[in-house]
Design an enzyme around this catalytic site. Sequence first.
Site, mmCIF file in Angstrom:
data_model
loop_
_atom_site.group_PDB
_atom_site.id
_atom_site.type_symbol
_atom_site.label_atom_id
_atom_site.label_comp_id
_atom_site.label_asym_id
_atom_site.label_seq_id
_atom_site.Cartn_x
_atom_site.Cartn_y
_atom_site.Cartn_z
ATOM 1 N N ASN A 67 2.518 -8.692 0.555
ATOM 2 C CA ASN A 67 1.298 -9.371 0.118
ATOM 3 C C ASN A 67 0.793 -8.908 -1.101
ATOM 4 O OD1 ASN A 67 -0.950 -11.062 -0.438
ATOM 5 N ND2 ASN A 67 -2.007 -10.313 1.180
ATOM 6 N N TRP A 68 1.313 -9.442 -2.281
ATOM 7 C CA TRP A 68 0.845 -8.764 -3.661
ATOM 8 C C TRP A 68 -0.633 -9.189 -4.072
ATOM 9 C CZ3 TRP A 68 5.256 -10.477 -7.548
ATOM 10 C CH2 TRP A 68 6.553 -10.188 -7.453
ATOM 11 N N LYS A 69 -1.328 -9.957 -3.285
ATOM 12 C CA LYS A 69 -2.708 -10.294 -3.657
ATOM 13 C C LYS A 69 -2.786 -10.626 -4.934
ATOM 14 C CE LYS A 69 -3.937 -7.447 0.350
ATOM 15 N NZ LYS A 69 -5.164 -6.757 0.894
ATOM 16 N N HIS A 116 -5.597 -15.482 5.633
ATOM 17 C CA HIS A 116 -5.796 -14.065 5.212
ATOM 18 C C HIS A 116 -7.403 -13.865 5.304
ATOM 19 C CE1 HIS A 116 -6.099 -10.153 3.355
ATOM 20 N NE2 HIS A 116 -4.874 -10.143 3.655
ATOM 21 N N GLU A 128 -9.114 -11.989 3.606
ATOM 22 C CA GLU A 128 -10.006 -11.808 2.346
ATOM 23 C C GLU A 128 -10.128 -13.347 1.925
ATOM 24 O OE1 GLU A 128 -7.048 -9.815 0.075
ATOM 25 O OE2 GLU A 128 -7.652 -8.106 1.334
ATOM 26 N N GLU A 186 -3.881 -8.750 11.600
ATOM 27 C CA GLU A 186 -4.283 -7.951 10.549
ATOM 28 C C GLU A 186 -5.699 -7.556 10.842
ATOM 29 O OE1 GLU A 186 -2.064 -8.033 6.581
ATOM 30 O OE2 GLU A 186 -3.631 -9.533 6.395
ATOM 31 N N GLY A 223 -6.266 -2.173 3.449
ATOM 32 C CA GLY A 223 -6.566 -1.591 2.174
ATOM 33 C C GLY A 223 -7.463 -0.203 2.427
ATOM 34 N N SER A 281 -2.717 -1.525 6.060
ATOM 35 C CA SER A 281 -2.368 -0.197 5.661
ATOM 36 C C SER A 281 -0.881 0.054 6.153
ATOM 37 C CB SER A 281 -3.595 0.860 6.055
ATOM 38 O OG SER A 281 -4.559 0.496 5.298
#
Length: 247
Positions: free
Chosen positions: A9-11, A94, A96, A165, A171, A209
Amino acid sequence: MKKQLIAGNWKMNGSSVANEALLKALVAGINSATCHVAVCVPAPYLAQVQGLVAGTGIDLGAQDVSQHESGAFTGEVSAAMLREFGARYCLVGHSERRQYHGETDAAVAVKAQRALAAGITPIVCVGETLAEREAGRTEEIVKRQLAAVIHTNGHCISEIVVAYEPVWAIGTGKTASPQEAQHVHAVLRSQLRAATEQADRMLILYGGSMNAANAAQLLSQDDIDGGLVGGASLKAADFLSIIAAAH
Ligand code: PGA
């Protein structure tokens, strides 16, 4: 045995130049991968990365999809558009997106439905916050999040991928221990079993992570079928180590 999936997941990271360098390094190092590999890239790079991964065995994914099919939804990207650029997967819900964009369980469930209807596998993310974990509410939260997706998608539920997650592990460098993660994965598996006879062949990924040092232990747990990897997916060597730890 089912193949695991390692999805990056490159975000909101990358550039045309950086993407090309990263993909070239991945392709060069990936020859012997026995698992499925995907990269979920920002929407403007779908076309570029579609070209870079063609014929390499790496699958393309998006990071979000609109809950609408088409029309007056400025800024949104539809499932049909993602499909046109070769997206095989799409992250949905997700944390976020849930946290910064107010995505509700119901919206996430409809997004999964849109992806499925376009022939894209939604990777549905669930996970509890630190406050929820400390209040002993982890199981209640992840079950509620998954229940909405099961409810809306009926028998198609066997076509989704689930990603557990824990929000406090994303992160932060804090990872759920393999035992903690396995426990939640087993809870999710039994919830899926109640919804479909296909639950045992479905993939439940762990994310938060995951890195080169902790991947092997996490990926060896009975109900952990792969990883959703953020930060470590931006460095070819780290991502390749995680892929090598998978089966
Ligand atoms: P992380 O992110 O690996 O950087 O913790 C995972 C994710 O958010 O998908």
